[in-house]
Design an enzyme around this catalytic site. Structure first.
Site, PDB file in Angstrom:
ATOM      1  N   PRO A  59      35.474 -53.661  41.754  1.00 52.95           N
ATOM      2  CA  PRO A  59      36.257 -54.570  43.169  1.00 52.95           C
ATOM      3  C   PRO A  59      35.754 -55.867  43.126  1.00 52.95           C
ATOM      4  O   PRO A  59      34.500 -55.449  44.138  1.00 52.95           O
ATOM      5  CB  PRO A  59      37.028 -53.508  44.584  1.00 52.95           C
ATOM      6  CG  PRO A  59      37.010 -51.979  43.732  1.00 52.95           C
ATOM      7  CD  PRO A  59      35.433 -52.518  42.383  1.00 52.95           C
ATOM      8  N   GLU A  60      36.309 -56.625  43.468  1.00 52.51           N
ATOM      9  CA  GLU A  60      35.263 -57.847  43.288  1.00 52.51           C
ATOM     10  C   GLU A  60      35.915 -58.179  45.058  1.00 52.51           C
ATOM     11  O   GLU A  60      36.556 -57.262  45.684  1.00 52.51           O
ATOM     12  CB  GLU A  60      35.279 -59.204  42.757  1.00 52.51           C
ATOM     13  CG  GLU A  60      34.412 -58.214  41.237  1.00 52.51           C
ATOM     14  CD  GLU A  60      34.934 -59.397  40.000  1.00 52.51           C
ATOM     15  OE1 GLU A  60      35.040 -60.661  40.406  1.00 52.51           O
ATOM     16  OE2 GLU A  60      35.134 -59.168  39.221  1.00 52.51           O
TER      17      GLU A  60
ATOM     18  N   HIS B 137      38.802 -35.892  43.273  1.00 47.98           N
ATOM     19  CA  HIS B 137      37.955 -36.739  43.846  1.00 47.98           C
ATOM     20  C   HIS B 137      37.628 -37.286  45.031  1.00 47.98           C
ATOM     21  O   HIS B 137      37.490 -38.623  45.232  1.00 47.98           O
ATOM     22  CB  HIS B 137      37.847 -38.101  41.929  1.00 47.98           C
ATOM     23  CG  HIS B 137      37.846 -37.988  40.560  1.00 47.98           C
ATOM     24  ND1 HIS B 137      36.646 -37.130  40.591  1.00 47.98           N
ATOM     25  CD2 HIS B 137      38.961 -38.026  39.667  1.00 47.98           C
ATOM     26  CE1 HIS B 137      37.414 -37.230  39.127  1.00 47.98           C
ATOM     27  NE2 HIS B 137      38.911 -37.299  38.534  1.00 47.98           N
TER      28      HIS B 137
ATOM     29  N   ARG C 104      33.734 -42.276  40.264  1.00 44.89           N
ATOM     30  CA  ARG C 104      32.362 -42.393  39.749  1.00 44.89           C
ATOM     31  C   ARG C 104      31.552 -41.525  40.753  1.00 44.89           C
ATOM     32  O   ARG C 104      30.339 -41.318  40.654  1.00 44.89           O
ATOM     33  CB  ARG C 104      31.740 -43.652  39.692  1.00 44.89           C
ATOM     34  CG  ARG C 104      32.591 -43.737  37.782  1.00 44.89           C
ATOM     35  CD  ARG C 104      31.741 -45.129  37.080  1.00 44.89           C
ATOM     36  NE  ARG C 104      32.478 -45.489  36.770  1.00 44.89           N
ATOM     37  CZ  ARG C 104      32.604 -46.326  35.099  1.00 44.89           C
ATOM     38  NH1 ARG C 104      30.882 -46.882  35.794  1.00 44.89           N
ATOM     39  NH2 ARG C 104      33.130 -46.566  34.815  1.00 44.89           N
TER      40      ARG C 104
END
Length: 276
Positions: free
Chosen positions: A2-3, A92, A111
Site C-alpha cells: 500500500p502506498e 491471517h 506476510r
C-alpha cells in the site's frame, strides 16, 4: 505494498468505522506484529482507551488514542477490517481490538510484515521511520525550490531516489512509474541531470498523480481493499505500471518492463528517453 493513496483510503475508512470506540480487550495472535512495548504491556495500556482521531504521515497510519499514539505500518499486505464479535476469524488475522459496543477491529497480514508501535501521546511524529520522511506531496508543504535543489545534489537514478521517501513521501513503485511517465522522464535518468523544465514537470506530476489516486481510493492490483472492504479505482487510470506490451496512450509505442534498482519498472521507451 500500500502506498500513500491506499493508506489514506484506509485512514478515511477507519475514521468512519471506529472513531470514538473504546477498547474492552485486545487479542494479539502473532506477537511479532507488536514492535513496542512488550505485548502484555501493549494490551494492558490499550484497555479503556478510545480512538479520538485517525492521522496519516507518509505510508504510516497514526491512531490517536485517549492517552497514546499508535503507529501502524501495513508493509506489503497488511489491512484492517471491522467485524462484529462472534463472526468467524479469517486466516491471517493477527491482532484484534475488541470494543465495548460489540464490534472488533481486526488486523490481517498474509506476510506478517506489518508492525504496530504504541507511543506516548502526541509523539508519533518522533517515530524512527517517520522522522526520516520528506514532505507530504501537497503544494503547501512540498515546494518546488527545495525539491529542485535536492535533485541537484544526487547523481542517483531518479526512480530509486524518489522511492527513498526523503525528497517527498508517499511514492511507491506504482506512483513513481506513473509520475515519471506523466513527466516524460526515463526512470534511470540521473537526478542531477534533469533539466529545469523536467524538474517542474516531475514536481507537478508527483502532486497530480498522488492527488488523483487519493481521490480514486488508491489502486487495486491484487489484494488491496480499504477498511470499508472497497477496492481502489485508480488502476483504470494507469498509464505505465503493469501495462507491459500495451500501447503507450501518448504515442502508441509498447510499454516495456525492466528492473531499476531491483524494482519492476514500466515506461515508454519513446516518450521517456534517457539523456546524458
Amino acid at each position: 505494498m500500500p502506498e500513500l493513496p491506499e493508506v489514506e483510503a484506509v485512514r478515511t475508512g477507519l475514521e468512519l468505522l471506529v472513531l470514538g470506540k473504546t477498547v474492552a480487550e485486545v487479542d494479539v495472535l502473532w506477537p511479532s506484529i507488536i514492535e513496542a512495548p512488550a505485548v502484555e504491556e501493549f494490551i494492558h495500556q490499550l484497555i479503556g482507551q478510545s480512538i479520538e482521531a485517525m492521522h496519516r504521515r507518509g505510508k504510516f497510519l497514526i491512531f490517536k488514542w485517549t492517552n497514546f499514539d499508535m503507529v501502524s505500518h501495513l508493509r506489503m499486505e497488511g489491512k484492517y477490517e471491522v467485524h462484529q464479535q462472534g463472526e468467524p476469524i479469517a486466516k491471517h488475522t493477527h491482532v484484534i481490538f475488541k470494543f465495548t459496543d460489540g464490534s472488533e477491529l481486526r488486523y490481517l497480514d498474509v506476510r506478517k510484515f506489518g508492525r504496530m508501535t504504541l507511543m506516548p501521546k502526541d509523539t508519533a511524529l518522533q517515530y524512527k521511520g517517520i522522522t526520516k520522511l520528506g514532505p507530504e506531496p501537497t503544494p503547501d508543504v512540498f515546494t518546488l525550490a527545495p525539491f529542485k535543489s535536492s535533485l541537484k545534489r544526487h547523481h542517483k537514478a531518479i526512480k530509486p531516489l524518489l522511492l527513498e521517501q526523503k525528497l517527498v513521501t508517499g511514492l511507491g513503485n506504482i506512483y513513481v512509474d506513473e509520475a515519471l511517465f506523466e513527466a516524460k522522464i526515463h526512470p534511470e535518468q540521473p537526478a542531477d541531470s534533469l533539466t529545469p523544465t523536467e524538474v517542474v514537470h516531475l514536481y507537478q506530476s508527483i502532486i497530480d498523480v498522488l492527488a488523483r489516486a487519493v481521490e480514486a481510493g488508491g489502486t487495486t492490483i491484487r489484494t488491496y481493499k480499504n477498511a470499508l472492504g472497497e477496492a481502489g479505482k485508480f488502476q483504470v487510470s494507469l498509464n505505465a505500471y503493469g501495462l507491459t506490451g500495451e500501447p503507450c496512450r501518448r504515442c502508441g509505442t509498447a510499454i516495456i518492463k525492466t528492473k531499476v534498482a531491483q524494482r519492476g519498472t514500466h515506461f515508454c521507451p519513446n516518450c521517456q528517453k534517457i539523456h546524458r
